[in-house]
Design an enzyme around this catalytic site. Structure first.
Site, PDB file in Angstrom:
ATOM      1  N   LYS A   1       0.868  -1.281  -0.082  1.00  0.00           N
ATOM      2  CA  LYS A   1      -0.045  -0.145  -0.112  1.00  0.00           C
ATOM      3  C   LYS A   1       0.892   1.218  -0.129  1.00  0.00           C
ATOM      4  CE  LYS A   1      -4.207  -1.980   0.535  1.00  0.00           C
ATOM      5  NZ  LYS A   1      -5.358  -1.403  -0.346  1.00  0.00           N
TER       6      LYS A   1
ATOM      7  N   ASP B   1      -8.878  -0.804   6.107  1.00  0.00           N
ATOM      8  CA  ASP B   1      -9.109  -1.977   6.610  1.00  0.00           C
ATOM      9  C   ASP B   1      -7.714  -1.910   7.513  1.00  0.00           C
ATOM     10  OD1 ASP B   1     -11.298  -3.662   6.417  1.00  0.00           O
ATOM     11  OD2 ASP B   1     -10.619  -3.578   4.321  1.00  0.00           O
TER      12      ASP B   1
END
Length: 409
Positions: free
Chosen positions: A76, A121
């Site tokens: 990410k 998340d």
């Protein structure tokens, strides 16, 4: 469950899709991200796992190890930071900002009132918070009920303001959009929705760096160095970014792509089954927290529908077993730190070879060259220890010993 995608195509890269995601823009993103001190200055390793390949009956098995991409612990770190950078450059077109100066915080005073927000998340929000801190802007992160305190703490420590809601990931996406509208903040999300595609596009383009590096590091080959690539599902951004790069580069000779999701978060498989964006059939509450998504990103789906050859689901138990296999180097290969979402490609491959009919249908055999992507390290350390009986530090020590032994022999 395995579902062969009837919409999968073998042809040259679609020109319309190339206008959205392309190698040229991906390499520009790669160059800009090289100025961020939160990223490794060298590409992440492409692990060769010959013993595990032999055990599973495939010719070659490679693992792109994104656990070492950044202190943030996941792939990410390639998405949110480049999307934030491009957002700022679009919002301040005449400011003359340079990527290196933005990542170095040299325009922090001017950006002090610039606020970005996202649902997460865990890993995406952590990456956005880190990038915002480097740039000098403010960051708000919306967490849903199933995000553990262990995943929340690192985001808070990076200076983000945390907003907690009831509900699931999809609910948190909607709340982030609402808060942004009310407060005139800027959403930096890895999933698209109606009227919101530019930033998810930039996020996916960052993820394509994984494919670019993997091809560079792989053994030389006249075509694609990999016959099969197994990719994590989620909302589809990672899979779209990587598949688009391979498709543009290799055209009809692209690898076979298999997208893997948790059994209870199968939104991509259901979308393939119905031929349109569809919701997951389960609760979406999974050990694989980064993949616990109930609805696909529409922009990502435009790339996945024509390129993914099969969609499949794995159980939490299979993912946990794969985490242990990699941590222990059970087959004799290098031990690898892989989180619950990071190991799902291996979990899927194990499930496939245990079902010869499925493996045969996908062309998986002793001549196959398979690429897996370890998308995260032990980003939830307590969960990792509970699954492996080891800490990430202990696995890294075993990794170092294995490497030293190989050098001596």
């Amino acid at each position: 469950m395995l579902f062969a995608n009837p919409s999968s195509l073998r042809r040259a890269y679609d020109p319309e899709l190339k206008s959205i995601l392309n190698i040229e823009r991906g390499r520009e993103s790669r160059a800009w991200l090289s100025h961020w001190d939160m990223l490794s200055p060298v590409p992440t390793p492409l692990r060769d796992l010959p013993h595990l390949a032999a055990k599973l009956g495939v010719g070659k098995l490679f693992l792109k190890d994104e656990s070492l991409r950044s202190p943030l612990g996941s792939f990410k770190a390639l998405g949110a930071p480049i999307a934030l950078l491009r957002l700022i450059l679009r919002r301040y077109p005449d400011a003359g900002f340079a990527p290196a100066d933005l990542f170095g915080g040299r325009h922090g005073a001017r950006l002090a009132d610039f606020v970005v927000i996202s649902a997460t998340d865990g890993n995406h929000g952590r990456a956005l918070a880190a990038a915002a801190r480097s740039v000098g802007c403010r960051c708000v992160v919306v967490l849903h009920a199933n995000v553990s305190p262990e995943r929340e703490a690192p985001i808070r420590e990076l200076g983000a303001r945390i907003v907690r809601i009831a509900g699931n990931y999809d609910d948190s996406v909607r709340e982030a959009a609402r808060l942004a509208h009310v407060n005139e903040w800027h959403v930096v999300s890895d999933t698209s929705y109606d009227g919101y595609e530019d930033i998810p596009r930039d996020v996916m383009q960052g993820y394509a760096i994984v494919a670019d590096e993997a091809i560079e590091a792989a053994p030389a080959n006249a075509g694609s160095p990999f016959s099969h690539v197994l990719l994590q599902g989620g909302v589809g951004g990672l899979a779209a970014g990587i598949a688009s790069h391979f498709w543009e580069r290799h055209g009809a000779g692209r690898p076979s792509f298999i997208v893997v999701e948790p059994e209870q978060a199968d939104c991509l498989l259901q979308s393939a089954r119905h031929g349109r964006i569809s919701r997951a059939t389960g609760s979406t509450d999974s050990l694989m927290a980064g993949l616990a998504c109930g609805e696909a990103s529409p922009l990502a789906w435009r790339f996945l529908q024509p390129t993914i050859d099969a969609f499949m689901t794995v159980s939490d138990a299979s993912a946990a077993a794969a985490v242990r296999t990699l941590a222990l180097g059970e087959a004799g290969d290098i031990p690898v730190v892989s989180g619950e979402s990071g190991a799902v490609g291996l979990a899927a491959l194990v499930d496939l070879v245990d079902r010869p009919d499925s493996a045969q249908a996908l062309g998986l055999n002793g001549r196959s060259s398979v690429l897996l992507v370890n998308t995260e390290g032990a980003t939830a350390p307590a969960i990792y220890a509970s699954l492996t009986g080891l800490s990430a530090a202990q696995v890294r020590e075993a990794q170092a010993r294995w490497t030293l032994t190989c050098r001596r022999t």
